[in-house]
Write a protein that holds these residues in place. Structure first.
Motif, PDB file in Angstrom:
ATOM      1  N   THR A 190      29.731  43.314  29.566  1.00 18.72           N
ATOM      2  CA  THR A 190      30.612  43.117  28.407  1.00 18.72           C
ATOM      3  C   THR A 190      31.948  42.495  28.822  1.00 18.72           C
ATOM      4  OG1 THR A 190      31.293  45.414  28.660  1.00 18.72           O
ATOM      5  CG2 THR A 190      29.602  44.960  27.007  1.00 18.72           C
ATOM      6  N   ALA A 191      32.354  42.706  30.075  1.00 15.29           N
ATOM      7  CA  ALA A 191      33.626  42.104  30.534  1.00 15.29           C
ATOM      8  C   ALA A 191      33.499  40.585  30.659  1.00 15.29           C
ATOM      9  CB  ALA A 191      34.034  42.706  31.880  1.00 15.29           C
ATOM     10  N   LEU A 192      32.278  40.093  30.793  1.00 17.14           N
ATOM     11  CA  LEU A 192      32.075  38.642  30.933  1.00 17.14           C
ATOM     12  C   LEU A 192      32.416  37.914  29.637  1.00 17.14           C
ATOM     13  CD1 LEU A 192      28.627  38.820  32.755  1.00 17.14           C
ATOM     14  CD2 LEU A 192      30.803  38.176  33.794  1.00 17.14           C
ATOM     15  N   ARG A 193      32.470  38.659  28.536  1.00 14.94           N
ATOM     16  CA  ARG A 193      32.756  38.017  27.253  1.00 14.94           C
ATOM     17  C   ARG A 193      33.948  38.686  26.565  1.00 14.94           C
ATOM     18  NH1 ARG A 193      26.807  40.424  26.685  1.00 14.94           N
ATOM     19  NH2 ARG A 193      27.275  42.350  25.598  1.00 14.94           N
ATOM     20  N   ALA A 194      34.701  39.483  27.323  1.00 18.00           N
ATOM     21  CA  ALA A 194      35.834  40.206  26.725  1.00 18.00           C
ATOM     22  C   ALA A 194      37.008  39.252  26.527  1.00 18.00           C
ATOM     23  CB  ALA A 194      36.244  41.356  27.635  1.00 18.00           C
ATOM     24  N   ASP A 195      37.823  39.552  25.513  1.00 23.58           N
ATOM     25  CA  ASP A 195      39.018  38.728  25.334  1.00 23.58           C
ATOM     26  C   ASP A 195      40.272  39.547  25.640  1.00 23.58           C
ATOM     27  OD1 ASP A 195      38.986  40.406  23.199  1.00 23.58           O
ATOM     28  OD2 ASP A 195      39.139  38.844  21.654  1.00 23.58           O
ATOM     29  N   ARG A 196      40.073  40.624  26.366  1.00 21.59           N
ATOM     30  CA  ARG A 196      41.217  41.426  26.776  1.00 21.59           C
ATOM     31  C   ARG A 196      40.973  41.920  28.193  1.00 21.59           C
ATOM     32  NH1 ARG A 196      38.786  45.812  22.815  1.00 21.59           N
ATOM     33  NH2 ARG A 196      39.216  44.228  21.284  1.00 21.59           N
ATOM     34  N   GLU A 197      42.060  42.441  28.774  1.00 21.26           N
ATOM     35  CA  GLU A 197      41.989  42.892  30.164  1.00 21.26           C
ATOM     36  C   GLU A 197      40.931  43.993  30.345  1.00 21.26           C
ATOM     37  OE1 GLU A 197      45.870  43.293  32.611  1.00 21.26           O
ATOM     38  OE2 GLU A 197      45.338  45.294  31.954  1.00 21.26           O
ATOM     39  N   VAL A 198      40.129  43.870  31.385  1.00 25.58           N
ATOM     40  CA  VAL A 198      39.214  44.958  31.743  1.00 25.58           C
ATOM     41  C   VAL A 198      39.499  45.305  33.199  1.00 25.58           C
ATOM     42  CG1 VAL A 198      36.805  45.679  32.023  1.00 25.58           C
ATOM     43  CG2 VAL A 198      37.424  44.131  30.151  1.00 25.58           C
ATOM     44  N   LEU A 199      39.826  46.555  33.438  1.00 21.50           N
ATOM     45  CA  LEU A 199      40.181  46.970  34.796  1.00 21.50           C
ATOM     46  C   LEU A 199      38.982  47.626  35.468  1.00 21.50           C
ATOM     47  CD1 LEU A 199      43.720  48.517  34.169  1.00 21.50           C
ATOM     48  CD2 LEU A 199      43.194  46.269  35.149  1.00 21.50           C
ATOM     49  N   LEU A 200      38.743  47.218  36.699  1.00 22.98           N
ATOM     50  CA  LEU A 200      37.726  47.888  37.509  1.00 22.98           C
ATOM     51  C   LEU A 200      38.396  48.257  38.828  1.00 22.98           C
ATOM     52  CD1 LEU A 200      34.790  48.801  37.937  1.00 22.98           C
ATOM     53  CD2 LEU A 200      34.283  46.528  38.829  1.00 22.98           C
ATOM     54  N   ASP A 201      38.428  49.534  39.121  1.00 21.98           N
ATOM     55  CA  ASP A 201      39.159  50.035  40.291  1.00 21.98           C
ATOM     56  C   ASP A 201      40.571  49.451  40.341  1.00 21.98           C
ATOM     57  OD1 ASP A 201      36.844  51.418  41.038  1.00 21.98           O
ATOM     58  OD2 ASP A 201      36.084  49.705  42.183  1.00 21.98           O
ATOM     59  N   GLY A 202      41.209  49.388  39.194  1.00 23.74           N
ATOM     60  CA  GLY A 202      42.594  48.936  39.116  1.00 23.74           C
ATOM     61  C   GLY A 202      42.767  47.424  39.134  1.00 23.74           C
ATOM     62  N   HIS A 203      41.668  46.689  39.220  1.00 24.86           N
ATOM     63  CA  HIS A 203      41.751  45.224  39.301  1.00 24.86           C
ATOM     64  C   HIS A 203      41.313  44.608  37.974  1.00 24.86           C
ATOM     65  CE1 HIS A 203      41.352  41.229  40.985  1.00 24.86           C
ATOM     66  NE2 HIS A 203      40.106  41.174  40.536  1.00 24.86           N
ATOM     67  N   ASN A 204      42.071  43.620  37.501  1.00 22.60           N
ATOM     68  CA  ASN A 204      41.735  42.976  36.224  1.00 22.60           C
ATOM     69  C   ASN A 204      40.597  41.967  36.419  1.00 22.60           C
ATOM     70  OD1 ASN A 204      41.606  41.763  33.737  1.00 22.60           O
ATOM     71  ND2 ASN A 204      43.542  40.658  33.956  1.00 22.60           N
ATOM     72  N   ILE A 205      39.385  42.375  36.081  1.00 26.56           N
ATOM     73  CA  ILE A 205      38.239  41.501  36.350  1.00 26.56           C
ATOM     74  C   ILE A 205      38.122  40.359  35.342  1.00 26.56           C
ATOM     75  CG2 ILE A 205      36.845  43.124  37.679  1.00 26.56           C
ATOM     76  CD1 ILE A 205      35.280  43.715  35.105  1.00 26.56           C
ATOM     77  N   THR A 206      38.790  40.481  34.207  1.00 27.75           N
ATOM     78  CA  THR A 206      38.682  39.361  33.251  1.00 27.75           C
ATOM     79  C   THR A 206      39.378  38.116  33.811  1.00 27.75           C
ATOM     80  OG1 THR A 206      40.245  40.681  31.969  1.00 27.75           O
ATOM     81  CG2 THR A 206      38.165  40.233  30.947  1.00 27.75           C
ATOM     82  N   ALA A 207      40.359  38.341  34.679  1.00 28.85           N
ATOM     83  CA  ALA A 207      41.019  37.173  35.308  1.00 28.85           C
ATOM     84  C   ALA A 207      40.002  36.459  36.211  1.00 28.85           C
ATOM     85  CB  ALA A 207      42.238  37.630  36.099  1.00 28.85           C
ATOM     86  N   ASP A 208      39.199  37.217  36.945  1.00 24.44           N
ATOM     87  CA  ASP A 208      38.161  36.603  37.805  1.00 24.44           C
ATOM     88  C   ASP A 208      37.138  35.862  36.941  1.00 24.44           C
ATOM     89  OD1 ASP A 208      39.457  37.992  39.765  1.00 24.44           O
ATOM     90  OD2 ASP A 208      37.940  39.578  39.920  1.00 24.44           O
ATOM     91  N   VAL A 209      36.776  36.506  35.839  1.00 25.61           N
ATOM     92  CA  VAL A 209      35.792  35.893  34.934  1.00 25.61           C
ATOM     93  C   VAL A 209      36.337  34.565  34.419  1.00 25.61           C
ATOM     94  CG1 VAL A 209      34.669  36.148  32.676  1.00 25.61           C
ATOM     95  CG2 VAL A 209      34.739  38.083  34.255  1.00 25.61           C
TER      96      VAL A 209
END
Ligand code: F6P
Length: 546
Positions: free
Chosen positions: A98-117
């Motif tokens: 779901t983070a691959l299509r999110a339009d807001r920040e998603v944190l995984l272990d404190g890291h914003n993975i939506t920026a990577d996406v």
């Protein structure tokens, strides 16, 4: 989170009791008694309509099913899914497609993975732009005309489905091909008409270790060398989509041509990642983002709508109702849309690889059924092959009928004929044909009494056969995204009820290991004796007949 067997929950017990009543439900009568049944048991979400009124359910059934979901703490599980908890416990991974299509920040272990996406999407966008504009070329400086995506399972089925479904949006300069099978016929017949100078290969493999994909990728590279005569051509003609960049580099693919994804994306949930590159190349990045937006619409609905008005929840719970309380073992997926021809194959992996499990999350053996067999084909073709069994066979088989209100194709009469069949089939399954009706029909056809008698039992349709209808306004990137995400979440709902981990697939390992053991045995002519008598016999027969 502590889990306990769903069968011990009060709602499960209540559903068992209720099933004894429901076994006597008659759909015709339910519709006759309640003209508002469609309004009560249908639901809209964006451009999707879900009609579940042709099911053996009443308001009581749905209330009990929702109770079951609540007692299984479904809402907490949904929050854990979206929140990045490591719910794929056997692999110690989060599940964040779901983070691959999110339009807001998603944190995984404190890291914003939506920026990577976003970074990966931007890289895909640049690549698509280069290839589509003809700026990126092959070794002889010609623009690409053919894209061959080499991958299998989740690295193939989703993109293949989407490329075919969205063909009306595809750029005309590319033909997109998918090669998955290790049967050399697949690669050989795909490459035969192609020109190596204008062929771009995408090697799509999360692990970059899958036997089929690597065998095909190596053979494709040889095919290219034979024409290019230069190892460096690999860099121009091959890109990789993988979570194992090191292996892709070893294969000869430059770092700038490797599109990454992450261990928190399961293979069968990876269409939304760079695994969707063939789709983005075909329809362009803007359209690909619309596909993501459609899935996001469904995510939003799934994570916020009350259980009783939540499409994936209803779809999932109806499946539970039939599998666990009516003993249904087989579920048909019937797209009345040629462009969705590959949907059954896609859902086979999604549902059966996810929920085809026999132990609970804590490893204890289950004493209740999990995923049914998923199968199907596009209507109306399917009507002329297996529908006989759906209508008059001895098993109760549930079915999803998927149709689109509007077609991209201008043969309007065809679309009306297609939809007439779409509506007729669920009506026929539900209503059936009584002895009286069958007899009257034969009389009207002028059949004599001595013919009617013996024919009558054959002409009766029992009816009362449940089905779901899903109607899509039009098959567009956004609606397709929503449709696929609907099924992803349905699978998750069922996994929560069944208490299984939907995100691992240990069941595919044993066969792979045995194939690796057998492979070297096939390279000599010496007879084998290391297996059971059947396997030895088959291998030796093969050797004698080569
Ligand atoms: O064998 C099953 C499987 O692991 C699937 O789960 C996966 O989608 C497919 O193989 C392909 O794996 P990969 O993308 O790593 O090549």
């Amino acid at each position: 989170m502590m889990t306990s067997a769903p069968t011990r929950l009060p709602a499960w017990q209540a559903l068992s009791d209720h099933q004894r009543v429901a076994a006597g439900f008659n759909l015709r009568e339910l519709f006759e008694k309640d003209p508002g049944r469609f309004d009560k048991f249908s639901l809209r979400c964006g451009d999707l309509l879900l009609d579940y009124s042709k099911h053996l359910v009443t308001a009581d059934t749905l209330r009990l099913l929702a109770d079951l979901a609540r007692q299984r703490k479904l809402q907490d599980w949904i929050a854990r899914l979206f929140g990045g908890d490591k719910i794929n416990a056997t692999e110690n991974r989060a599940v964040l497609h779901t983070a691959l299509r999110a339009d807001r920040e998603v944190l995984l272990d404190g890291h914003n993975i939506t920026a990577d996406v976003e970074q990966t999407l931007a890289a895909m966008g640049r690549f698509c732009e280069g290839a589509r504009s003809g700026k990126l070329t092959g070794f002889s400086r010609h623009a690409f005309t053919d894209i061959v995506s080499i991958g299998i399972g989740g690295s193939s089925l989703g993109p293949a489905l989407a490329v075919e479904a969205l063909a009306p949006y595809a750029a005309s300069q590319f033909r997109v091909h998918f090669v998955s099978n290790v049967d050399g016929a697949h690669l050989a017949t795909t490459l035969a008409p192609l020109n190596p100078e204008t062929t771009l290969f995408i090697v799509a493999s999360k692990t970059f270790t899958t036997l089929e994909t690597l065998a095909n990728a190596h053979a494709a590279r040889d095919w290219l060398f034979a024409k290019a005569g230069d190892v460096k051509a690999t860099a121009r003609h091959f890109v990789a989509v993988t979570a194992n960049a090191a292996a892709a580099r070893d294969f000869g693919i430059g770092p700038e041509s490797i599109f990454g994804f992450w261990d928190w994306v399961g293979g069968r949930f990876s269409l939304w990642s760079a695994i969707g590159l063939p789709v983005a190349l075909a329809i362009g990045m803007d359209r690909f983002r619309e596909l993501l937006a459609g899935a996001r619409d469904m995510d939003e609905h799934f994570s916020t709508a009350p259980l009783e008005r939540n499409m994936p929840v209803i779809l999932g719970l109806l499946g539970i109702w039939y599998v666990n309380f009516f003993g249904v073992t087989s579920h048909a997926v019937l797209p009345y849309d040629q462009s969705l021809r590959l949907l059954p194959a896609y859902l086979q992996q999604l549902e059966m690889e996810s929920n085809g499990k026999r132990v609970a999350r804590d490893g204890s053996a289950l004493d209740y059924a999990t995923a049914p067999v998923i199968w199907g084909a596009a209507g109306t073709d399917a009507q002329h092959s297996f529908f006989q069994l759906l209508h008059q066979g001895t098993q109760l088989i549930t079915a999803d009928f998927i149709g689109c209100c509007n077609s991209h194709y201008t043969l309007n009469e065809h679309h009306i004929m297609l939809l007439a069949n779409y509506f007729a089939q669920t009506e026929a399954l539900m209503r059936g044909l009584t002895a009286g009706e069958a007899e009257a029909m034969m009389r009207a056809q002028g059949l004599a009494d001595d013919r009617i008698g013996p024919l009558l039992p054959h002409r009766i349709f029992p009816g009362n056969r449940p089905s779901t209808s899903i109607m899509v306004r039009k098959l567009e990137p956004r609606t397709l995204g929503a449709l696929i995400a609907l099924y992803e979440h349905k699978v998750f709902v069922q996994s929560v009820i069944w208490d299984v981990n939907a995100f691992d697939q240990w069941g595919v390992e044993l066969g792979k290991q045995l194939a690796n053991r057998i492979l070297p045995e096939l390279t000599t002519s010496a007879p084998v004796s290391s297996h059971d008598a059947s396997t030895n016999g088959l291998i030796n027969h093969f050797k004698e007949n080569r």
